[in-house]
Design an enzyme around this catalytic site. Structure first.
Site, PDB file in Angstrom:
ATOM      1  N   ASP A 132      25.700  17.963  75.555  1.00 32.21           N
ATOM      2  CA  ASP A 132      25.953  19.372  74.788  1.00 32.21           C
ATOM      3  C   ASP A 132      26.838  19.145  73.579  1.00 32.21           C
ATOM      4  O   ASP A 132      27.054  20.077  72.697  1.00 32.21           O
ATOM      5  CB  ASP A 132      26.428  20.336  75.811  1.00 32.21           C
ATOM      6  CG  ASP A 132      26.555  21.717  75.169  1.00 32.21           C
ATOM      7  OD1 ASP A 132      25.399  22.332  74.646  1.00 32.21           O
ATOM      8  OD2 ASP A 132      27.785  22.394  75.176  1.00 32.21           O
ATOM      9  N   VAL A 146      25.718  25.959  66.501  1.00 35.43           N
ATOM     10  CA  VAL A 146      25.143  24.644  65.983  1.00 35.43           C
ATOM     11  C   VAL A 146      24.010  25.030  64.962  1.00 35.43           C
ATOM     12  O   VAL A 146      23.807  24.533  63.825  1.00 35.43           O
ATOM     13  CB  VAL A 146      24.873  23.656  67.117  1.00 35.43           C
ATOM     14  CG1 VAL A 146      23.930  22.565  66.399  1.00 35.43           C
ATOM     15  CG2 VAL A 146      26.186  23.023  67.529  1.00 35.43           C
ATOM     16  N   MET A 165      27.351  29.771  74.000  1.00 39.57           N
ATOM     17  CA  MET A 165      27.258  29.931  72.648  1.00 39.57           C
ATOM     18  C   MET A 165      27.111  28.888  71.589  1.00 39.57           C
ATOM     19  O   MET A 165      26.949  29.076  70.490  1.00 39.57           O
ATOM     20  CB  MET A 165      28.026  31.099  72.048  1.00 39.57           C
ATOM     21  CG  MET A 165      28.122  32.416  73.186  1.00 39.57           C
ATOM     22  SD  MET A 165      26.583  33.364  72.663  1.00 39.57           S
ATOM     23  CE  MET A 165      26.698  33.581  71.076  1.00 39.57           C
ATOM     24  N   ARG A 166      27.354  27.667  72.015  1.00 38.52           N
ATOM     25  CA  ARG A 166      27.370  26.407  71.194  1.00 38.52           C
ATOM     26  C   ARG A 166      26.198  26.454  70.441  1.00 38.52           C
ATOM     27  O   ARG A 166      25.937  25.803  69.272  1.00 38.52           O
ATOM     28  CB  ARG A 166      27.938  25.337  72.050  1.00 38.52           C
ATOM     29  CG  ARG A 166      27.882  24.122  70.955  1.00 38.52           C
ATOM     30  CD  ARG A 166      28.569  22.805  71.621  1.00 38.52           C
ATOM     31  NE  ARG A 166      29.885  23.116  72.096  1.00 38.52           N
ATOM     32  CZ  ARG A 166      30.572  22.844  73.097  1.00 38.52           C
ATOM     33  NH1 ARG A 166      29.580  22.692  74.283  1.00 38.52           N
ATOM     34  NH2 ARG A 166      31.773  22.991  73.291  1.00 38.52           N
ATOM     35  N   ALA A 167      25.046  26.484  71.241  1.00 36.15           N
ATOM     36  CA  ALA A 167      23.659  26.258  70.438  1.00 36.15           C
ATOM     37  C   ALA A 167      23.672  27.357  69.300  1.00 36.15           C
ATOM     38  O   ALA A 167      23.021  26.839  68.078  1.00 36.15           O
ATOM     39  CB  ALA A 167      22.657  26.488  71.601  1.00 36.15           C
TER      40      ALA A 167
END
Length: 677
Positions: free
Chosen positions: A193, A279, A274-276
């Protein structure tokens, strides 16, 4: 210094080159993970990228590459006086898979720290990579303790080195790029991730493109400098475009419509956290800047999804990465914002061609990788009831689908090993609980403070101690002995003969083995698969760290024919013999999945017993999963387990309570064997 292969001379691999260039434009994208078969220019492209990056300004004399505009206030080489700076090329630092912890984070001289109170620190690779690229080839083979250090540095933007209360901190912000061959094992989800983007690469199946790859490689090998000179103009053009895109990046507008599309796409594909979303937003912005636009368009969002989401959708190691592009297009169309394309940029024009000539760097359809694909995603061989050719001959059945996997308890090898770090059996390791101390063999890595003080204390008067400080010599230092967990080799020996061919039973067998494979993935084991049927046994999968490869082989395993049990055991014994030569410290656990029957050849039962006693004589930990069914049971699997020196458990017991406790009890009761924790 050798001349690197020019980035612009790499043939094809458009997605790979685009992902690397986007990170060059916006390092905040978060790096790239490159997955693919060997020999596909993964490492070549990554190493070539560093030559395209703009130079960086650093504080003169600083070993930690501090930015003169905003130097790190906690830099070990600080405080820095304003004004003194120099420019140098951006660094690409390679992290070897077998690197030590001190090589990665740096080494602190404990002897000087104790005796003189001096923080004598030698920077590691994280310090070298600050404000540059940290490249890890075969990142999936990186040891767990190094992965933990990378995760900490990536999350905090700093590296901390602590030895018995003495600590040093320095900034460590870098572009993380990793390459891997999925056949050799998967990454831990936490590290997976952390990579902003992922790219799948494969060798082209087009003869003309393959010819051009060979032609350019031979020309480079004959005259690296001359070959690079022929591509100098193209390299300069890409370098200038990166600089221009970086300048344009702060002006790019990410409208509400594009943000809605990003959020809806991440929700539609059920990615965690929420990282997606973040990014994707950064990637779409970088795509617009790379294309020379100041407005993010729908095609930017689409390309960003294809690069940022596939590796975040996996729920277990047996899921193939990828996105349903039809579903992606439907989501983007449904949530298309009213502000799309009406900004100040040239959004009405066709998207700018990327390195591969397609929109945003997408390869043209004819250039899409053509391979065998994921066997688990293909229709079963022999679907429709048609018999298959193979070792089983007549009567062989098409493969049965595996039942749903389930969670198992720990299945461990008895005693105390010294193998590779993992999460299965007890072992002496560099990390874990302290169990004692010894004199260091080579460089000191883990200080045992109490033992060191105890060793130095009797000599203080003779050494002329006059103050409160302890006078410590190298002979006083003691290495901490630690106990942790190791990874093992779990070798599955699966009966695929006609007596096992009932589809419901074979499905349950495959489901049980799949469950143990999932457990092996989580515990960082190597796995191997031996099957036997018809007249012989075969190594369906040599020992590997890729449990998903084992799952694919298991899924496509056909059944039928006689039961050459002895051949299967002898083949497994040979696999273990070879593996001991390659990796003598890694202990093995043999899991035999059979109903215990043995047919074919003279005295098949007696021959199988003699083969089983080879494992018992060597003390190899083993368990037999008894697949016998029906009202009349012969108990042959139990006899086989006795010959092996292991234990037998039925499929029902495996599913209900797991076999871990039984393995511990039986193995622990064997003469001369320890009891596993």
């Amino acid at each position: 210094m050798s001349t690197p292969f020019p980035f612009t001379a790499v043939v094809g691999q458009d997605d790979l080159r685009l992902a690397l260039l986007l990170n060059a434009v916006s390092p905040a994208v978060g790096g790239v993970l490159v997955r693919g078969e060997k020999g596909t220019a993964k490492s070549t492209a990554v190493r070539a990228l560093s030559a395209l990056l703009p130079e960086v300004d650093v504080v003169s004399g600083c070993r930690f590459s501090c930015d003169p505009g905003s130097p790190d206030p906690g830099c070990p080489d600080g405080p820095h006086e304003p004004g003194a700076f120099a420019s140098r090329p951006a660094r690409m630092v390679e992290l070897p898979v077998g690197a030590s912890e001190d090589r990665l984070v740096g080494a602190l001289d404990i002897e000087r720290a104790l005796a003189e109170g001096v923080k004598a620190f030698e920077p590691g690779l994280l310090a070298d990579a600050h404000r540059g690229i940290l490249y890890v080839d075969e990142v999936n083979l990186l040891h767990d303790h190094l992965v933990d250090l990378l995760l900490d540095a990536a999350a905090m933007g700093a590296s901390y080195v602590e030895r018995e209360g003495v600590s040093v901190r320095h900034a460590a912000r870098f572009l993380l790029v990793g390459t891997m061959n999925p056949e050799e094992g998967e990454l831990r989800p936490q590290l997976l991730d952390r990579f902003g983007l992922t790219v799948e690469v494969a060798a082209s199946r087009e003869p003309d493109q393959r010819v051009e790859v060979v032609r350019r490689r031979l020309a480079y090998d004959d005259d690296p400098a001359g070959f690079a000179a022929r591509w100098a103009d193209e390299e300069a053009a890409v370098r200038a475009r990166i600089v221009a895109a970086r300048r344009l990046l702060p002006s790019v507008r990410l409208g509400d419509g594009a943000l809605r599309q990003i959020a809806a796409t991440c929700a539609a594909f059920e990615v965690d956290g929420m990282r997606a979303d973040i990014v994707m937003a950064r990637t779409a912005t970088a795509l617009a800047a790379w294309a020379g636009r100041t407005e993010v368009l729908a095609e930017d969002v689409r390309q960003a999804a294809l690069l940022a989401l596939p590796h975040r959708r996996r729920r277990n190691p047996f899921d193939a990465p990828g996105l349903d592009e039809d579903k992606l297009d439907e989501t983007l169309e449904e949530f298309g914002g009213p502000d799309e394309g009406d900004g100040d940029g040239d959004g009405d024009d066709d998207p700018d061609p990327g390195p591969g000539g397609g929109p945003g760097g997408q390869p043209e359809p004819d250039d899409a990788p053509r391979g065998d694909g994921d066997a688990a995603a293909r229709p079963e061989a022999g679907e429709g009831g048609e018999p298959q050719a193979g070792a089983g001959g007549a009567g062989e059945q098409s493969p049965a689908r595996a039942a749903e996997p389930f969670r198992t308890k720990v299945l461990s090898v008895p005693g105390l090993g010294e193998g590779a770090a993992g999460r299965r059996s007890r072992a002496r390791t560099e990390h874990g609980r302290t169990i004692g101390a010894r004199r260091p063999r080579g460089a000191l890595t883990k200080l045992h403070l109490a033992a060191t003080v105890q060793a130095a204390a009797p000599h203080q008067r003779a050494r002329g101690r006059s103050g409160p400080g302890l006078v410590v010599r190298r002979d006083d230092l003691r290495q901490a002995m630690r106990e942790g967990r190791e990874g093992n080799l779990v070798l599955f020996v699966v009966d695929a003969s006609g007596s096992m061919a009932a589809r419901q039973r074979m499905g349950a067998v495959k489901g049980a083995v799949l469950s143990l494979l999932l457990d092996a993935y989580q515990r960082r084991d190597k796995v191997g698969l031996v099957t036997f049927r018809g007249a012989a046994a075969e190594v369906a999968l040599p020992p590997t760290s890729s449990v998903d490869a084992a799952a694919v082989r298991l899924e496509s395993l056909p059944t039928g024919g006689r039961t050459p049990l002895a051949a299967g055991l002898l083949k497994a014994h040979e696999v273990l013999r070879v593996e001991r030569l390659r990796d003598p410290a890694r202990r093995a656990l043999v899991v035999v999945v059979t109903d215990g029957r043995a047919t074919g050849g003279p005295e098949p039962v007696a021959l199988a017993g003699r083969a089983a006693r080879l494992f018992a004589a060597e003390g190899t930990a083993s368990v037999v999963v008894d697949c016998e069914s029906g009202p009349v049971r012969l108990g042959l699997a139990g006899r086989l387990a006795g010959e092996l020196g292991g234990t037998a458990v039925t499929l029902d017991e495996l599913r209900a309570e797991s076999i871990a406790g039984l393995v511990k009890d039986v193995q622990g009761s064997r003469p001369g064997s320890g009891r596993a924790a």
